[in-house]
Structures are given as C-alpha cells and as structure tokens.
Write an enzyme that holds these catalytic residues in place. Structure first.
Site, short mmCIF file in Angstrom:
data_model
loop_
_atom_site.label_atom_id
_atom_site.label_comp_id
_atom_site.label_asym_id
_atom_site.label_seq_id
_atom_site.Cartn_x
_atom_site.Cartn_y
_atom_site.Cartn_z
N GLN A 153 15.25 -11.83 11.93
CA GLN A 153 16.38 -11.31 11.27
C GLN A 153 17.00 -10.67 12.15
OE1 GLN A 153 16.05 -10.58 6.83
NE2 GLN A 153 15.63 -8.46 8.06
N ILE A 163 -2.92 -4.43 3.80
CA ILE A 163 -3.21 -5.67 4.41
C ILE A 163 -3.81 -5.38 5.83
CG2 ILE A 163 -1.51 -6.90 3.25
CD1 ILE A 163 -0.45 -7.61 6.20
N LYS A 220 6.25 -7.13 17.16
CA LYS A 220 6.67 -8.63 16.80
C LYS A 220 6.81 -9.59 17.74
CE LYS A 220 9.13 -7.03 12.71
NZ LYS A 220 8.62 -7.51 11.41
N ASN A 261 23.96 0.92 7.14
CA ASN A 261 23.68 2.00 6.17
C ASN A 261 23.83 3.35 6.23
OD1 ASN A 261 23.13 -0.47 4.88
ND2 ASN A 261 20.92 -0.27 4.78
N ARG A 262 23.57 3.81 7.62
CA ARG A 262 23.44 5.17 8.21
C ARG A 262 25.23 5.57 8.27
NH1 ARG A 262 20.41 7.94 11.34
NH2 ARG A 262 21.61 8.03 13.08
N ASN A 285 0.94 -1.08 0.01
CA ASN A 285 0.09 0.24 -0.07
C ASN A 285 1.04 1.09 -0.02
OD1 ASN A 285 1.07 -0.18 2.59
ND2 ASN A 285 -1.11 0.13 3.70
N THR A 306 12.06 -10.43 14.46
CA THR A 306 13.50 -9.76 14.58
C THR A 306 14.38 -10.31 15.91
OG1 THR A 306 14.50 -7.62 15.46
CG2 THR A 306 12.22 -8.22 15.98
N SER A 360 11.59 -1.80 22.33
CA SER A 360 10.91 -0.46 21.55
C SER A 360 9.44 -1.43 21.42
CB SER A 360 11.47 -0.24 20.44
OG SER A 360 10.97 -0.82 19.22
N TYR A 410 7.92 -1.04 18.70
CA TYR A 410 8.07 -1.84 17.32
C TYR A 410 8.37 -3.21 17.71
CZ TYR A 410 10.86 -4.03 14.03
OH TYR A 410 11.35 -4.96 13.14
N HIS A 411 9.20 -3.38 18.41
CA HIS A 411 9.92 -4.80 18.57
C HIS A 411 8.67 -5.63 19.43
CE1 HIS A 411 13.99 -3.04 17.88
NE2 HIS A 411 14.37 -4.25 17.49
N VAL A 437 21.99 0.64 11.28
CA VAL A 437 23.02 1.29 11.52
C VAL A 437 24.15 1.37 10.65
CG1 VAL A 437 23.81 -0.88 12.98
CG2 VAL A 437 24.67 1.55 13.45
N1 USQ Z 1 22.79 2.85 16.64
C1 USQ Z 1 24.11 3.36 16.62
N2 USQ Z 1 24.18 4.53 15.75
C2 USQ Z 1 23.11 4.70 14.76
C3 USQ Z 1 22.16 3.83 14.63
C4 USQ Z 1 22.02 3.04 15.59
O1 USQ Z 1 24.77 3.39 17.34
O2 USQ Z 1 23.43 5.58 14.07
C5 USQ Z 1 22.83 1.47 17.42
C6 USQ Z 1 21.50 1.37 18.12
O3 USQ Z 1 21.40 2.24 19.27
C7 USQ Z 1 21.34 -0.06 18.49
C8 USQ Z 1 22.01 -0.53 17.20
O4 USQ Z 1 22.59 0.59 16.47
O5 USQ Z 1 21.83 -0.43 19.38
C9 USQ Z 1 21.06 -1.00 15.91
O6 USQ Z 1 20.18 -0.24 15.57
P1 USQ Z 1 19.27 -0.04 14.08
O7 USQ Z 1 18.55 1.25 14.18
O8 USQ Z 1 20.24 -0.31 12.95
O9 USQ Z 1 18.46 -1.19 14.30
P2 USQ Z 1 17.25 -1.32 15.21
O10 USQ Z 1 16.52 -0.31 15.83
O11 USQ Z 1 17.52 -2.65 16.26
O12 USQ Z 1 16.16 -2.14 14.24
C10 USQ Z 1 16.81 -2.72 13.12
C11 USQ Z 1 15.39 -2.81 11.89
C12 USQ Z 1 14.43 -3.67 12.45
C13 USQ Z 1 14.95 -4.97 12.95
C14 USQ Z 1 16.11 -4.74 13.61
C15 USQ Z 1 16.86 -6.17 13.85
O13 USQ Z 1 15.29 -1.52 11.69
O14 USQ Z 1 13.45 -3.79 11.71
O15 USQ Z 1 13.81 -5.62 13.63
O16 USQ Z 1 17.12 -3.95 13.11
S1 USQ Z 1 17.44 -6.36 15.55
O17 USQ Z 1 18.24 -5.06 15.85
O18 USQ Z 1 18.32 -7.52 15.37
O19 USQ Z 1 16.49 -6.46 16.46
#
Ligand code: USQ
Length: 509
Positions: free
Chosen positions: A299, A156, A276, A331-332, A113, A226, A270, A272-273, A329
């Site tokens: 994932q 959906i 899930k 990619n950023r 959508n 996740t 969060s 969001y989490h 993170v």
């Molecule tokens: N972080 C940094 N610097 C940044 C961005 C993030 O230090 O510029 C840190 C965050 O504090 C966190 C970690 O990097 O500790 C991961 O952050 P993230 O924004 O890359 O990922 P997250 O919020 O956990 O969510 C992403 C996806 C989400 C998926 C998840 C998998 O957006 O959809 O569910 O990764 S996991 O993290 O294994 O839960």
C-alpha cells in the site's frame, strides 16, 4: 466480474486436508483413485466445507459463478456470510474496514490490543478526531449499522495461544492483517523503538503464519505491506508488483538469465519499512512450505477520512493522526493548513510517492478478499491509485484551503530529518488491482482533501489539533540527532504555483 472464473481451488471453503500431498502434487491421486474408484484423468480431489453433499470432487470443476455460495456484489462474487477476521481492528484502517465489510454482509471478527492508542499516547500526541472506546464502538456499530462484530482483546505478538484459540473458534475464511506498528519515524527514535517495532511486526506475523498452517490453511491471508519496501531506485527501474515479470532479463557480460517470478530487490527507507521486507520473505516462504495463500498488499501512503459507515455517527469515526510519528503526509498537511502552520515539505519536497484514499483502499481490500489466491500462491498487489510529488500535493492542499475555506495557507521547506532520496525517478507499476481485480478508483484527491478539511475545521477537532501542534514539526532524526528541524524557506502558494509552472516549462524544452 473479475473472479467469476475462479474455482473451488481458490475458495477458502475447500477442504484439501489429507486429499493432496502438496510436496509432490498428485502423489496421493493413485491411492485415492484405487480407494474411490475415480477416473484416470483426475489430479486433485477435495471436499467442500459448506456443501458436504458434494462429496469428493474435482475442485477445478466448479466456478464462483456457478456456486450458490458465491453471490454477485459490486466487488465481484462474494462468499455468502464470509467469515473475515481483522487483526488490528481498532486502527485507522482496521476499524474502517470492519464497518465497510460488515455493512456488506460479511461476518466480521477482530482482534486488537490497543497498541496504536498506547504508542500515540507514549509520544504525548492524540488522534485529533476523537474516537470511542471499543465497547462503545461495537455498540454503535450494532445500533447504527446493525453490524455484530466479534471482538477479542489479544496481543498477536505475545499471546499466540489466545490468538490460536480465537482463530480456531471463528475459523475465518480470510484474515486481514493490519496489526503492525505502521510508523517509520517511531521506529527511528532509538534502539528500543527500532527493536520493538521489528519484534512486534516480524514476530507477530511469523507466529500468525504457524497458526494459519495448523488451523486454517485454506483461508487467505491479506497482509499489509508497503510500497516503501521497494525504495526509490535511482536507476529509474520500474517498481514491479513484488516479483519481476516473466519477460524481465538479467544481463551480465555476454550472458542472460530470466528474472521472471523472482522477488524484486528491496531498499526500505526505515527500520519500520525493513520489518515489512522481512514479513515479505516470511510470508512467501510459508506459502512455499505449507501451501498457504496470501495477498501481500504494497500500500502507498494512505490519506483521508471518509467512508459512509465511519461518517454515519460520531461514535463510528476512525482515528486521525497528525503528529510527526503517526500522521501520514496528506493528513498532516491539511491539519497544518487549518491552524496556520506553513505546510511542511521535508528537504526539497520533490520526493514522489504513491497514494490511495481511505475509501479506495477499502474497495481494493474487498476485491482481494473476493479473489483468494490459489493454495501456495504468494500474490502481490501495489495498492495505489496515483502518484505525486510532495510539492504538487502541498500546492493542491494549499489551493483548496485558500479557495474553499479562506485559509491563509503558506508552504515551507524544512530540513529533512530522514535519509531518503529527494530527487529521484519513480515508476510504480500498479496494474494488478485494476486489471485482475476490477479496481476503479472512486475518490479524487481534491475531493478527499476537501472532505478532510470539512471534518478537521470543526471547532472541537481544530482545538485538538492546536493542543498538539508542538508535535507537528519533526524532532526524530534518522541520524540520531536530538533537535527540532529548522525552516529552510517559506513561500506563498502563488510563488510556488509560478515555480511549478516554470519547472514544467523547463522540462518541456
Ligand atoms: N513528508 C513531508 N512532510 C511531512 C511528512 C512527510 O515532506 O510533513 C515526506 C516524507 O519525507 C516522505 C513522504 O512525505 O518522503 C511520505 O512520508 P509519510 O510520513 O506520509 O509516509 P511514510 O513514512 O513513507 O509511511 C507511510 C505510513 C506507512 C506506509 C507508507 C507507505 O506511515 O505505514 O507503509 O506510508 S509508503 O510511503 O508508500 O512506503
């Protein structure tokens, strides 16, 4: 081949309807036996939707290896012209998977959508890799890769009847469910966003489960969960794959119980989490009540840009977000390096996470599609290819930027707007994909980071990063505060490399 010994019992082409009373498996066998004059030994009888000439037969008696409908592929046996429906086909993962699977001969249909485009726009951000409109994407998929995608615009969570009609029309043999809002920070903006994310994710999935029960109960659901569901337990307890292993024991006082097969505790960081986590329970229940079958895919943090298909034409590229809400993170950090913002580590930067490259995630999904769970089976796979601390990652990204692209990269620690452990043990178990489904990671972190730099450094993309750079430093606090985070420390990467060597020395002593 990991799935050669799977049988029709796993196959979505099986027709069990009316042949088995699942509430007491085998209960209908007596009736069937009398009616059909079958042998004493049989348990369950089925028909094959693809090979009606087989009549009623024992579904455990034919393996994928023996069935002409299953063909060898690099990812295991794959069902010939398998019909797969991708929910969330317009997203970062959905679009990439559509082309990946279409290129391998699967019949791809999809639903979206355009919400991801809308959420990002709402925040004033944009995908820094420009993406085409869906109509152009579909046309390019046909022109460049000869893939026909059957697309329908459907929400959906709010258009259940239309989704039901489309599923009834296509009768997908696997449904890949990516149609959720994936952002932790987006869900923490305010009450409206938290409520929206939970409604969209949880209720969308719940409605889908009912549709599957009624229309395609034999098809497998591949649902994106996740790793974040598990949190980072400070006890150092391993992060098992969804359920405790059979030999796990709960000890209390002088008594002991087996924990085998029970869902492990969750500690989502969060709202969001948390959505899930609710999905997990709903899916596990649906498998139990209705004998649906599902892979719940936990994932890790996804990163990267490359598959051969998305790189085949600029119109086929997938989106790439770098803003505080939708950018993950790695990619950023690459985008930050390109435009000279010191790489942002939240807090200590010692958080550890599991990661997987885009292309490896596609491989995993294909292997899971090829290996449907059995009816009633709720299966879980932790989908990561390795784990790193954020500092390690930042150093790797900075080094590649400096050495390969001559960029003057620095790293900064900034206040952490999230509530999360910043120093914690981390022992993820990720054995199912390699051991049961034959997954071998093909993409090295350094290689994918290099490819990402190569794409993002192109002038048009660099300009698009510059344009939205005010959305890089986070402003969304878990506490509800409304301000940009402050920088705590900035350092050159040489210093950081020395520090990490010192820490390594220290931990060896
Ligand atoms: N972080 C940094 N610097 C940044 C961005 C993030 O230090 O510029 C840190 C965050 O504090 C966190 C970690 O990097 O500790 C991961 O952050 P993230 O924004 O890359 O990922 P997250 O919020 O956990 O969510 C992403 C996806 C989400 C998926 C998840 C998998 O957006 O959809 O569910 O990764 S996991 O993290 O294994 O839960």
């Amino acid at each position: 081949m990991h799935n050669k010994l799977c049988t029709c019992w796993n196959c979505p082409a099986i027709n069990l309807a009316g042949k088995v009373d699942f509430r007491a498996c085998g209960q209908s066998a007596k009736d069937l036996k009398e009616k059909m004059g079958l042998q004493d030994s049989f348990q369950i009888m089925a028909e094959c939707k693809r090979r009606p000439e087989l009549g009623l037969y024992d579904p455990m008696s034919i393996t994928f290896e023996e069935c002409p409908e299953w063909r060898e592929s690099p990812f295991g046996y794959l069902l010939k012209d398998m019909r797969v429906m991708i929910l969330g086909i317009d997203g970062y993962l959905g679009w990439t998977l559509a082309l990946w699977l279409g290129n391998r001969g699967l019949q791809v249909s999809g639903v979206d959508n355009y919400n991801r485009r809308i959420w990002v726009k709402e925040r004033g951000a944009h995908t820094v890799v420009p993406i085409s409109r869906m109509s152009e994407r579909l046309q390019a998929a046909k022109e460049v890769l000869n893939i026909d995608i059957n697309f329908r615009e459907i929400d959906i969570a709010n258009e259940r009847e239309r989704l039901k009609e489309f599923i009834d029309e296509v009768k997908p043999e696997a449904i890949i469910h990516y149609a959720e809002c994936p952002s932790a920070p987006f869900s923490m903006i305010d009450a409206d966003h938290a409520i929206y994310v939970q409604k969209n994710n949880v209720l969308g999935t719940l409605g889908l489960l009912f549709i599957m029960r009624d229309i395609v109960p034999e098809s497998s659901l591949l649902k994106l969960g996740t790793m974040g569901e598990y949190g980072t337990p400070l006890t150092g307890r391993p992060l098992f794959e969804g359920m405790f292993p059979s030999d796990a024991i709960l000890k209390w006082g002088d008594r002991e119980w087996s924990l085998g097969g029970e869902l492990t505790p969750r500690d989502p960081p969060s709202f969001y989490h948390a959505s899930k986590v609710q999905d997990t329970f709903n899916i596990a229940e649906a498998c139990k009540y209705w004998w649906l079958r599902s892979h719940d895919i936990m994932q890790g943090v996804i990163y990267g840009v490359h598959t051969d298909q998305v790189a085949a034409d600029p119109r086929l590229r997938t989106r790439f977000d770098i803003d505080e809400w939708f950018g993950t993170v790695i990619n950023r950090l690459v985008a930050q390096a390109i435009i000279g913002i010191p790489l942002t580590l939240y807090g200590t930067g010692e958080q550890i996470r599991g990661f997987i490259a885009l292309e490896d995630a596609m491989q995993c999904m294909t292997r899971l599609i090829a290996h449907p769970p059995e009816p009633g089976q709720y299966a879980v796979a932790n989908q990561i290819s390795g784990y790193y601390s954020l500092r390690e990652l930042a150093i790797t990204i900075a080094k590649i930027g400096k050495e390969e692209f001559n960029l003057p990269v620095k790293i900064q620690r900034i206040e952490n707007p999230r509530v999360e452990s910043e120093r914690h043990p981390f022992e993820p178990i990720f054995e199912n994909l390699p051991k049961r489904f034959g997954f071998v990671p093909c993409v090295r972190l350094e290689e994918e980071v290099y490819r990402t730099y190569k794409l993002l450094i192109q002038p048009e993309i660099r300009r698009r990063i510059e344009e939205k750079k005010h959305h890089i430093i986070p402003k969304t606090w878990w506490s509800g505060e409304k301000r940009r985070v402050e920088t705590l420390e900035i350092f050159e990467i040489e210093e950081e490399i020395n520090r990490s060597n010192e820490r390594l020395e220290h931990s060896r002593r």
